[in-house]
Design a protein around this motif. Structure first.
Motif, PDB file in Angstrom:
ATOM      1  N   UNK A  30       0.381   0.098  14.115  1.00 21.89           N
ATOM      2  CA  UNK A  30       0.612   1.462  13.645  1.00 21.89           C
ATOM      3  C   UNK A  30       0.159   1.634  12.195  1.00 21.89           C
ATOM      4  N   UNK A  31      -1.015   1.113  11.890  1.00 22.39           N
ATOM      5  CA  UNK A  31      -1.532   1.158  10.527  1.00 22.39           C
ATOM      6  C   UNK A  31      -1.831   2.604  10.122  1.00 22.39           C
ATOM      7  N   UNK A  32      -1.328   3.010   8.950  1.00 25.07           N
ATOM      8  CA  UNK A  32      -1.492   4.378   8.458  1.00 25.07           C
ATOM      9  C   UNK A  32      -2.633   4.514   7.452  1.00 25.07           C
ATOM     10  N   UNK A  33      -2.887   3.462   6.667  1.00 25.94           N
ATOM     11  CA  UNK A  33      -3.787   3.605   5.528  1.00 25.94           C
ATOM     12  C   UNK A  33      -4.884   2.549   5.535  1.00 25.94           C
ATOM     13  N   UNK A  34      -6.067   2.944   5.044  1.00 24.70           N
ATOM     14  CA  UNK A  34      -7.089   1.963   4.721  1.00 24.70           C
ATOM     15  C   UNK A  34      -6.884   1.522   3.278  1.00 24.70           C
ATOM     16  N   UNK A  35      -7.787   0.728   2.733  1.00 29.67           N
ATOM     17  CA  UNK A  35      -7.592   0.204   1.378  1.00 29.67           C
ATOM     18  C   UNK A  35      -7.517   1.322   0.339  1.00 29.67           C
ATOM     19  N   UNK A  36      -8.295   2.378   0.517  1.00 31.68           N
ATOM     20  CA  UNK A  36      -8.270   3.497  -0.431  1.00 31.68           C
ATOM     21  C   UNK A  36      -6.937   4.231  -0.341  1.00 31.68           C
ATOM     22  N   UNK A  38      -4.065   2.997   0.605  1.00 29.16           N
ATOM     23  CA  UNK A  38      -3.026   2.135   0.034  1.00 29.16           C
ATOM     24  C   UNK A  38      -3.035   2.226  -1.494  1.00 29.16           C
ATOM     25  N   UNK A  39      -4.232   2.206  -2.071  1.00 25.76           N
ATOM     26  CA  UNK A  39      -4.340   2.336  -3.521  1.00 25.76           C
ATOM     27  C   UNK A  39      -3.864   3.692  -4.009  1.00 25.76           C
ATOM     28  N   UNK A  40      -4.196   4.736  -3.268  1.00 23.23           N
ATOM     29  CA  UNK A  40      -3.798   6.092  -3.660  1.00 23.23           C
ATOM     30  C   UNK A  40      -2.279   6.248  -3.652  1.00 23.23           C
ATOM     31  N   UNK A  41      -1.623   5.683  -2.643  1.00 27.25           N
ATOM     32  CA  UNK A  41      -0.160   5.764  -2.581  1.00 27.25           C
ATOM     33  C   UNK A  41       0.468   5.021  -3.760  1.00 27.25           C
TER      34      UNK A  41
END
Length: 386
Positions: A30-36, A38-41
């Motif tokens: 159930x992955x929500x984010x890519x690397x960008x 994750x960094x933005x959060x």
């Protein structure tokens, strides 16, 4: 004394994603984010921690796992100064930009989806390739694993110094103690030296507990000029000293790691960073070490003068590096037990220790925290303090 970049800037905000939630999302598909993402959060949370708006940020450094231009676009930052760097060099570059007047408030943003992206750090398609990881030159012989490299290096070290497996096990045990007191850490089960010795070898003499985690996550820091930092918060965490020295000669043959364990580079950096900060090893209340493998810790203890060369085994056994001992190391759990954020999470832990907000794992009256890294041929140090 060379003051250089001492107290030119301070950290006013830190933020990161929920590494435990990120880890569960990968496991459950159930992955929500890519690397960008994750960094933005993490960036949003760092802004909240600092209590400033995005529009006050005029500098941007992104980690090497994300593209600079795209990250800037997603964050909505038109920076007048920016670039791409790892955590340790990112902090130094931010200080240099602030010192030169190129920026006043710099965001450092890192996101990595290494687990969900199935990134390999060994094998025929090892991450980074020959452009970054010099051990890939040894691919014709099947030697592309960082674990194999450090296992070979540390076997030689153990033979030369007499350091035992039980003494090395003190590293994993100590960091797991910190992780169990850290609600953000992935590994929440305590281990003993006996557990360590009974665990499986991955590449002898390194056990599974000697290896870092692989997980998704994001981290961000907000660094501001000293004057601006004091307006943002009454107690910014100042950057008292930085240092760097590279051993490039023989690097692609791995010679500096295999023969001298980066000791000459760390000793040169120790002179730089302690001289700039006006303090010494005896003044440090905690040490944070880039620990893709546990053996980084004994080498850093020797390289920065916390014990004599060849004396780390005795130091680990008698003085100890767990919370409550003489020199608490990687108090949040480090790469081995907290989260593998490639040195970025160590900066957050250093800042929080100096702030005095680490709860049950807080180092009493923490004034200075020393960060050390010896990644890919370069030794780097940062001293955080009040």
């Amino acid at each position: 004394m060379t003051t250089g970049l001492s107290k030119v800037a301070g950290v006013v905000g830190v933020g990161h994603t929920d590494w435990r939630e990120d880890y569960a999302a990968v496991r459950e598909g159930k992955v929500k984010y890519d690397s960008i993402g994750l960094g933005a959060l993490a960036f949003v949370r760092a802004l909240e921690d600092a209590g400033i708006s995005r529009d006050e940020v005029d500098g941007l450094i992104v980690g090497p796992t994300t593209p600079y231009e795209r990250m800037g676009e997603v964050l909505g930052i038109d920076a007048r100064w920016g670039g791409q760097a790892d955590a340790m060099l990112g902090v130094i570059q931010a200080c240099m930009a602030i010192k030169s007047g190129m920026a006043e408030v710099v965001a450092l943003v890192y996101g990595n989806n290494q687990r969900s992206g199935k990134v390999n750090y060994g094998g025929s398609n090892a991450a980074g390739g020959a452009s970054f990881l010099s051990y890939v030159y040894h691919a014709p012989w099947g030697f592309t694993s960082q674990g194999a490299l450090y296992a070979m290096m540390f076997r030689r070290y153990m033979e030369e110094t007499g350091l035992t497996s039980a003494e090395l096990g003190e590293v994993a045990v100590a960091q797991r103690i910190g992780a169990c007191l850290n609600p953000n850490a992935l590994m929440q089960k305590r281990i003993t030296v006996e557990d360590y010795l009974a665990s499986e070898f991955i590449c002898e003499p390194l056990h599974i507990f000697d290896y870092c985690l692989i997980n998704d996550g994001g981290v961000a820091l907000i660094i501001a000029s000293a004057e601006r930092a004091r307006k943002i918060t009454p107690n910014p965490v100042m950057i008292h000293g930085v240092g760097r020295y590279d051993l490039n000669t023989g690097a692609t043959s791995l010679e500096p790691r295999l023969t001298e364990y980066y000791l000459p580079a760390q000793q040169r950096v120790a002179e730089q960073v302690f001289d700039m900060a006006g303090v010494g090893p005896e003044d440090m209340d905690s040490l944070q070490v880039y620990d893709s493998f546990s053996c980084h810790i004994p080498l850093a203890l020797e390289g920065y003068g916390y014990c004599p060369p060849g004396g780390s085994g005795k130091f680990l056994r008698e003085e100890g590096i767990a919370l409550g001992r003489k020199l608490p190391v990687n108090t949040g759990g480090g790469h081995l037990s907290e989260s593998y954020m490639q040195g970025w999470a160590h900066q957050v832990e250093a800042v929080r220790q100096v702030r005095g907000i680490c709860g049950d794992r807080q180092v009493p009256d923490c004034r200075f925290v020393h960060y050390s890294s010896d990644v890919a041929g370069k030794a780097v140090s940062i001293i955080y303090g009040r």
